[in-house]
Enzyme design. Structure first.
Site, PDB file in Angstrom:
ATOM      1  N   SER A 145       0.851  -1.185   0.000  1.00  0.00           N
ATOM      2  CA  SER A 145       0.000   0.000   0.000  1.00  0.00           C
ATOM      3  C   SER A 145       0.884   1.232   0.000  1.00  0.00           C
ATOM      4  O   SER A 145       2.077   1.148   0.325  1.00  0.00           O
ATOM      5  CB  SER A 145      -0.879  -0.005   1.264  1.00  0.00           C
ATOM      6  OG  SER A 145      -1.525   1.238   1.451  1.00  0.00           O
ATOM      7  N   TYR A 158      -2.462  -0.216  10.725  1.00  0.00           N
ATOM      8  CA  TYR A 158      -2.382  -0.627   9.319  1.00  0.00           C
ATOM      9  C   TYR A 158      -1.042  -0.238   8.720  1.00  0.00           C
ATOM     10  O   TYR A 158      -0.370  -1.052   8.070  1.00  0.00           O
ATOM     11  CB  TYR A 158      -3.526   0.011   8.537  1.00  0.00           C
ATOM     12  CG  TYR A 158      -3.584  -0.380   7.082  1.00  0.00           C
ATOM     13  CD1 TYR A 158      -3.955  -1.669   6.701  1.00  0.00           C
ATOM     14  CD2 TYR A 158      -3.272   0.536   6.080  1.00  0.00           C
ATOM     15  CE1 TYR A 158      -4.013  -2.026   5.360  1.00  0.00           C
ATOM     16  CE2 TYR A 158      -3.334   0.182   4.742  1.00  0.00           C
ATOM     17  CZ  TYR A 158      -3.694  -1.096   4.387  1.00  0.00           C
ATOM     18  OH  TYR A 158      -3.748  -1.455   3.054  1.00  0.00           O
TER      19      TYR A 158
END
Length: 246
Positions: A145, A158
């Site tokens: 990501s 995250y």
């Protein structure tokens, strides 16, 4: 329940895709389906069977990636899979969880689950399939990501897991060069997926699909690594949304 296709005796390459029932993982599985035998990973037997039944040559890998304990769901599924796979040409780690919240607000479980699913399970799956990857001189793609490059507020768990996934990918790449295994760390920006809907809802913003990457753009980025010649290693790809469409 659908019956999985057996691993072909012909030299059809094999691709294993975790998180293969939705989003980026499903799109990559479908993109590879014409040329590869697919192993579709997911937590739900029903969802996995539905995808398997839609592909010309496929079987399922049903496991809970949050259960990485000895003798747990993931270990049992991997032992059975590794025993019957003669080779793995492509391993795509697309499964992941998103837990939002500030450090002050997040429960410890948010951190534990994020690290387990997004990092520990990736290591467990890769370790189990490394012999088959080495036999094929295969490719590992970790779907990371933008959060694995830059951390942002209210997403510490995250981001930390994605930074750790990048470190895992970098270490694996160096360790496996001598065995002919390549490792690509793929860093999409915001993508128009179910996970993006969850994030935007958490942020309290209005969802604008035009501001995000289409899933097919991420598939094409993955293809850059998959289609690279045997002399090339695509170590990292970062693909970001332009934020508008002509």
């Amino acid at each position: 329940m659908s019956s999985p296709s057996p691993v072909p005796s012909t030299p059809r390459p094999v691709a294993v895709v975790t998180g293969g029932t939705r989003g980026i993982g499903l799109a990559i599985a479908r993109d590879l389906a014409d040329t590869h035998h697919l192993v579709v990973g997911g937590r739900s037997r029903e969802a996995v069977d539905a995808v398997v039944a839609s592909l010309p040559s496929a079987e399922g890998l049903v496991a809970d990636l949050a259960d990485c304990s000895a003798g747990g769901s993931l270990e049992a599924a991997l032992e059975e899979l590794a025993a019957r796979l003669p080779r793995v040409d492509v391993l795509v780690h697309s499964a992941g969880v998103l837990r939002n919240g500030t450090v002050a607000e997040s429960e410890v479980d948010d951190w534990a689950v994020s690290m387990t699913v997004n990092v520990v399970a990736v290591a467990a799956v890769t370790r189990a399939l490394l012999p088959a990857l080495r036999r094929a001189h295969g490719l590992v793609i970790t779907v990371n990501s933008g959060s694995g490059l830059t951390s942002t507020p209210a997403s510490g768990a995250y981001c930390a897991s994605k930074f750790a996934l990048r470190a895992l990918s970098d270490a694996l790449r160096q360790e496996e060069r001598e065995h002919g295994v390549r490792v690509t760390s793929l860093h999409p920006g915001r993508v128009d997926t179910d996970m993006q809907h969850e994030l935007v809802q958490f942020e309290g913003a209005e969802y604008d699909a035009g501001a995000y990457l289409e899933v097919d753009s991420v598939v094409r980025a993955a293809r850059l690594a998959i289609d690279a010649g045997p002399d090339a290693s695509i170590d990292m790809v970062s693909v970001r949304p332009r934020g508008w469409r002509p």
